[in-house]
Write a protein that holds these residues in place. Structure first.
Motif, short mmCIF file in Angstrom:
data_model
loop_
_atom_site.label_atom_id
_atom_site.label_comp_id
_atom_site.label_asym_id
_atom_site.label_seq_id
_atom_site.Cartn_x
_atom_site.Cartn_y
_atom_site.Cartn_z
N VAL A 135 10.56 12.66 -34.79
CA VAL A 135 9.12 12.48 -34.58
C VAL A 135 8.34 12.43 -35.89
O VAL A 135 7.41 11.64 -36.04
N ALA A 136 8.73 13.24 -36.88
CA ALA A 136 7.97 13.28 -38.13
C ALA A 136 8.11 11.96 -38.89
O ALA A 136 7.14 11.47 -39.49
N VAL A 137 9.30 11.38 -38.86
CA VAL A 137 9.52 10.12 -39.58
C VAL A 137 8.76 8.99 -38.90
O VAL A 137 8.06 8.20 -39.54
N VAL A 138 8.90 8.91 -37.58
CA VAL A 138 8.25 7.82 -36.85
C VAL A 138 6.73 7.91 -37.00
O VAL A 138 6.04 6.90 -37.14
N GLN A 139 6.24 9.16 -37.02
CA GLN A 139 4.81 9.35 -37.22
C GLN A 139 4.35 8.77 -38.56
O GLN A 139 3.31 8.12 -38.65
N LEU A 140 5.13 8.97 -39.61
CA LEU A 140 4.79 8.43 -40.94
C LEU A 140 4.74 6.90 -40.93
O LEU A 140 4.03 6.29 -41.72
N LEU A 141 5.54 6.30 -40.03
CA LEU A 141 5.60 4.84 -39.98
C LEU A 141 4.40 4.22 -39.27
O LEU A 141 4.13 3.03 -39.41
N GLU A 142 3.69 5.02 -38.48
CA GLU A 142 2.63 4.46 -37.64
C GLU A 142 1.68 3.54 -38.40
O GLU A 142 1.51 2.37 -38.06
N THR A 143 1.05 4.07 -39.45
CA THR A 143 0.00 3.29 -40.12
C THR A 143 0.54 2.03 -40.79
O THR A 143 -0.01 0.95 -40.58
N PRO A 144 1.62 2.13 -41.61
CA PRO A 144 2.08 0.88 -42.23
C PRO A 144 2.54 -0.17 -41.21
O PRO A 144 2.27 -1.36 -41.39
N LEU A 145 3.18 0.25 -40.13
CA LEU A 145 3.59 -0.74 -39.13
C LEU A 145 2.37 -1.42 -38.52
O LEU A 145 2.33 -2.64 -38.35
N LEU A 146 1.36 -0.62 -38.19
CA LEU A 146 0.14 -1.22 -37.62
C LEU A 146 -0.50 -2.16 -38.63
O LEU A 146 -0.95 -3.26 -38.28
N THR A 147 -0.57 -1.74 -39.89
CA THR A 147 -1.20 -2.58 -40.92
C THR A 147 -0.45 -3.90 -41.06
O THR A 147 -1.06 -4.95 -41.25
N LEU A 148 0.86 -3.84 -40.96
CA LEU A 148 1.66 -5.06 -41.16
C LEU A 148 1.66 -5.98 -39.93
O LEU A 148 1.89 -7.18 -40.05
N ILE A 149 1.42 -5.43 -38.75
CA ILE A 149 1.45 -6.23 -37.51
C ILE A 149 0.06 -6.73 -37.12
O ILE A 149 -0.11 -7.88 -36.70
N ASN A 150 -0.94 -5.86 -37.25
CA ASN A 150 -2.28 -6.17 -36.73
C ASN A 150 -2.81 -7.51 -37.24
O ASN A 150 -3.07 -8.43 -36.46
N TYR A 151 -2.96 -7.62 -38.55
CA TYR A 151 -3.56 -8.83 -39.10
C TYR A 151 -2.62 -10.02 -38.98
O TYR A 151 -3.05 -11.14 -38.69
N ALA A 152 -1.32 -9.78 -39.19
CA ALA A 152 -0.34 -10.87 -39.12
C ALA A 152 -0.42 -11.55 -37.75
O ALA A 152 -0.48 -12.79 -37.65
N SER A 153 -0.42 -10.76 -36.69
CA SER A 153 -0.44 -11.32 -35.34
C SER A 153 -1.79 -11.97 -35.04
O SER A 153 -1.88 -13.01 -34.39
N LEU A 154 -2.85 -11.34 -35.55
CA LEU A 154 -4.19 -11.89 -35.31
C LEU A 154 -4.33 -13.27 -35.94
O LEU A 154 -4.78 -14.23 -35.30
N VAL A 155 -3.94 -13.39 -37.20
CA VAL A 155 -4.18 -14.65 -37.91
C VAL A 155 -3.19 -15.72 -37.45
O VAL A 155 -3.54 -16.91 -37.38
N ALA A 156 -1.97 -15.33 -37.06
CA ALA A 156 -1.03 -16.31 -36.52
C ALA A 156 -1.58 -16.86 -35.21
O ALA A 156 -1.49 -18.06 -34.93
#
Lengths: 555, 555
Positions: A135-156
């Protein structure tokens, strides 16, 4: 290129942007990681779903993009000593040092990632990514994964929508770098617009990084930097086949300009053209005789730019070169493109220059879905569109609300409640399928519990709306496609899906968009694509919901 | 850290984002550079102005930001062999190799940059930056300078506007990383929101890079990752002064919860609270006894989150710790903050806990200027706002139209005409001044020709609207401030302005905003700040305009 800690050595480069590090996250991921660690919970196995709740731009579809960058982050997720020192500085001094030793040894070798393939058409509530691990590792991944997916998917998605309106035959050029939200906004935009169906970019850095075709000619400044024809000192130009040399290309252009002025079909359309513009066009043609494309609106399109362009293009034609065309960057693009086309066609006819009527017309200037649609309705003669600001900043909706929610911990399903039903999360580690009908269109996406048997071809299955009791339908799929594939196996021993090239993702994306039923894709009042859960998952969600929600009291 | 080619060695680091290289530009800058070079024009001395035409967000002011990154780019502007090889690949094969040798030797040692200081309040049409140098080099700079200024200024302005509505006493936290337009969008946002008046960010990478204070606590996932109190195995907590140890902090919290339930003032407000939430809060408090801040809306704010928080906070208080407060992330923030405040105050009164009524309340959840304004009107008890999506993506207007226009070449002034008067450029190499009135407010910005005498304190000067004949006013300035300062002297021998720290820029920005006349700053119908030209420049603009514009014919 560093392999993930103790895990299997996999040669995956780091993220394109070296600023994407494990520190590119919210502070609270570290405070939570510390609290998990302090409570001895940090290694509890958690499952998080990454998904969005609503399609952007008032549409009914989204293009999933950004996955490759996520896997590159995951594969290289390690803290440097320098980063750990900074985290230590940033947390309260009371934090125990053991935690920082824990961070020192931390990587994603025990994380397992299933995701939909990049470039797929995706829909609300369906996990784009299922991230499982301590859980601690996956929690750390939350923000960078969102940052990398949010805009990429939006602009595509934005790019795909622009392609839809422009039509398949038009050339679409992304020109947004200067207006993008920062340098990386620009570089990501170029990458994901190409993925979503654009043909080329103006962004040289993106061309180099991703192999995207580059396009560009000249600006107004180039035109206005010239004062007159006497600036052109080197006036000779070799013919295209090298067989002869025109000693005074400037005179040749001037001769053509006089012919155009006296022409039967064009007579009286224009008088004196702007001579500094003419000098700029000639200079550009001398530099790029095989690639002559001129911006024609610096002074006056029909009275100066077009006649000047045509004179240069015809002089080039005499030497065996074929001009590429013009760019219009202001004014009434429908009208000006039609008038320009007529001008070109008149020249083809009167001077018998084969194909001159087909000379390319590129349009730019604050274009977006609406203006493209308006141009279509008015009728236009544009062959290529250069689109910048509205495309890359996603002006019509500059953010996609991708979220990351805990759905299971220690094999216990978790639900996040909300006053707003659309914000209630769908619990459990799930599998997701796309069911296709007999006409080849996708009919519905369905989520099931991890251990439910998958839907079978030709067998009737009940698809239920996750929250609306009365919305349900039987489906007999002609094809069943499992959506979540393993892109990072962790220690599971599963095969890892390959990361395809951007060109392959782009082709997949175009194919995916083409196979959708047209009513989901139209701009006005599109039909929502159905997203459902199995009957078993439905019952479980509602059991859990009732269990967790406090019983209200009306006072 | 590399000094600019042949120029003076100045130790200026490269841009924060290593992806900001001379390739981060549009292809047409290279095709133009080639055409300039081919025409022997590449070293002609050109002056370009960088400016915007309209203030963003319907306001009447803009904060200028991004300058430092521009100077860092300029100071290190050199092509690598790898980059040159790529440019060569990208241009037509007919391009002469001499051009690539030219690029090899190219740097910004012959470029001169004057700019307004970063953090200044700025207005339309006034050059934010005046870039002078060999036309081919300055042309290559266009795109990266725009990319570095456009979003930086937009988001700094957005931050300043949020600060204006929230008021000076509130703590403003930038929480946007996950929704930003790419990783750099996130990092730039954190930097420039701080500059524009925010107090802290959640973005750890930005904290490390720029020394911005960091904030953050925990998320809903943390709360829902707990199942119940029996998960908490280590239950002891030392008192704040270290004098004693509470052996069972969980029991102490439970005792307080019972007291609250039976309390005279709070009696009957709540029944059974959510035990997994309580477990999460206790765990968080055990990890951070000095920094306890709890997210209270995972299940039900008033029936579960607030009583659970208060029980933990009161148990901490018994040990000499002071809880920081709560975060509300959904629902009616005005109502919930007021109810929470009443709850805290009731506890202060009934249990005689000094200052408990002042426990901090942080609010988040899709906040923007409008929602802050609505909260102010409704009345609220929020002390700190966490703002993400709307702030960092500049949702209300995601792009600022900063442009880069040629105003002079070889000492010849150039003008760019347009059907749209607001798009006509103001020619000539100019100086710009801000004139202050007797009350200390800036009254008007004025542009003059480079060689005109500067406005003098106490002397009447005529300020004319650049395009509207009838708009003009006499001003007697009490103070005259020259706006454009030399940040990159090139070979001019001028002194170079220092690049101040981000903290100093932030202070300057706050001071600049404070000194504006309030009617320019208000959200509704603000008064436009006046931007003018000298009488001499006015006459010259209109002379040039008539000279360049073709005379129309009505047919």
């Amino acid at each position: 290129m560093e392999a993930a800690g103790n895990g299997p050595k996999i040669g995956i480069d780091g993220p394109t942007n070296p600023m994407v590090t494990p520190l590119l996250t919210d502070l609270y991921q570290f405070t939570m990681a510390y609290a998990y660690w302090k409570a001895g919970k940090n290694n509890e196995r958690a499952v998080f779903d990454l998904y969005f709740r609503r399609n952007p731009f008032g549409g009914e579809y989204t293009v999933f993009a950004g996955l490759e960058e996520c896997i590159k982050l995951i594969a290289n997720f390690r803290f440097t000593e320098d980063e750990i020192a900074f985290i230590q500085e940033s947390l309260p001094s009371s934090c125990e040092v053991g935690f920082f030793d824990y961070l020192r040894g931390l990587d994603c070798s025990d994380v397992e990632i299933h995701a939909i393939s990049e470039g797929f058409v995706v829909f609300p509530k369906i996990p784009l990514m299922r991230v499982e691990g301590p859980v601690a590792v996956v929690q750390l991944l939350e923000t960078p994964l969102l940052t990398l997916i949010n805009y990429a998917s939006l602009v595509a998605t934005n790019a795909a929508r622009h392609r839809f309106v422009a039509g398949k035959s038009k050339l679409l050029l992304e020109f947004g770098l200067r207006r993008a939200q920062g340098p990386d906004g620009g570089i990501s935009a170029s990458k994901y617009c190409y993925m979503g169906g654009f043909d080329a970019t103006s962004n040289v850095a993106a061309g180099k990084l991703f192999g995207i075709p580059l396009r560009g000619t000249h600006s107004h400044a180039f035109v206005s930097s010239f004062m007159g024809l006497d600036e052109i000192t080197e006036r000779s130009l070799q013919s295209c086949d090298g067989s002869n040399v025109c000693e005074d290309f400037v005179s040749s252009v001037q001769t053509w300009l006089s012919k155009l002025k006296l022409s039967y079909l064009l007579g009286g359309i224009f008088g004196e053209t702007n001579q500094s513009e003419l000098a700029a066009f000639i200079s550009y043609a001398l530099a790029f005789p095989k690639n002559f494309l001129a911006l024609v609106d610096t002074y006056d399109v029909m009275r100066s730019g077009i006649p000047n362009f045509c004179a240069v293009a015809l002089a080039l034609n005499d030497l065996g070169y074929k001009a590429i065309g013009i760019r219009l960057d202001s004014g009434d693009l429908a009208y000006l493109s039609c008038e320009s086309r007529k001008f070109f066609q008149a020249i083809e006819k009167e001077f018998v220059v084969p194909d001159f009527g087909k000379t390319g017309i590129t349009a730019s200037n604050d274009l977006n879905e609406e203006t493209l649609d308006a141009l279509n309705k008015q009728g236009h003669e544009v062959d290529a569109f250069g689109i910048g600001t509205h495309l890359v900043t996603c002006y019509a909706q500059p953010a996609l609300g991708v979220v990351f929610k805990l759905v299971e911990i220690n094999n216990q399903p978790r639900i996040k409640l909300s006053e707003d039903v659309s914000k209630v999360s769908i619990p459990c580690k799930k599998r997701c399928y796309r069911l296709y009908g007999k006409e080849g269109y996708p009919l519905v996406d369905i989520m099931t519990g991890e251990n439910e048997p998958p839907p079978k071809i030709g067998e009737r299955i009940l698809c239920r709306h996750p929250f609306n009791e009365s919305k349900r339908a039987f489906v007999v799929p002609k094809r069943v496609e499992e959506l979540l594939k393993c892109f990072w196996p962790g220690r599971s021993g599963k095969d890892r899906e390959e990361l395809p090239s951007i060109k392959l993702i782009r082709e997949r994306c175009i194919e995916q968009l083409n196979q959708m039923r047209p009513d989901h894709m139209r701009r006005l009042n599109p039909t929502p694509y159905k997203v459902s859960v199995s009957a078993k998952l439905y019952d479980f969600i509602h059991f859990l919901w009732l269990n967790e929600a406090p019983v209200g009291e009306l006072l």
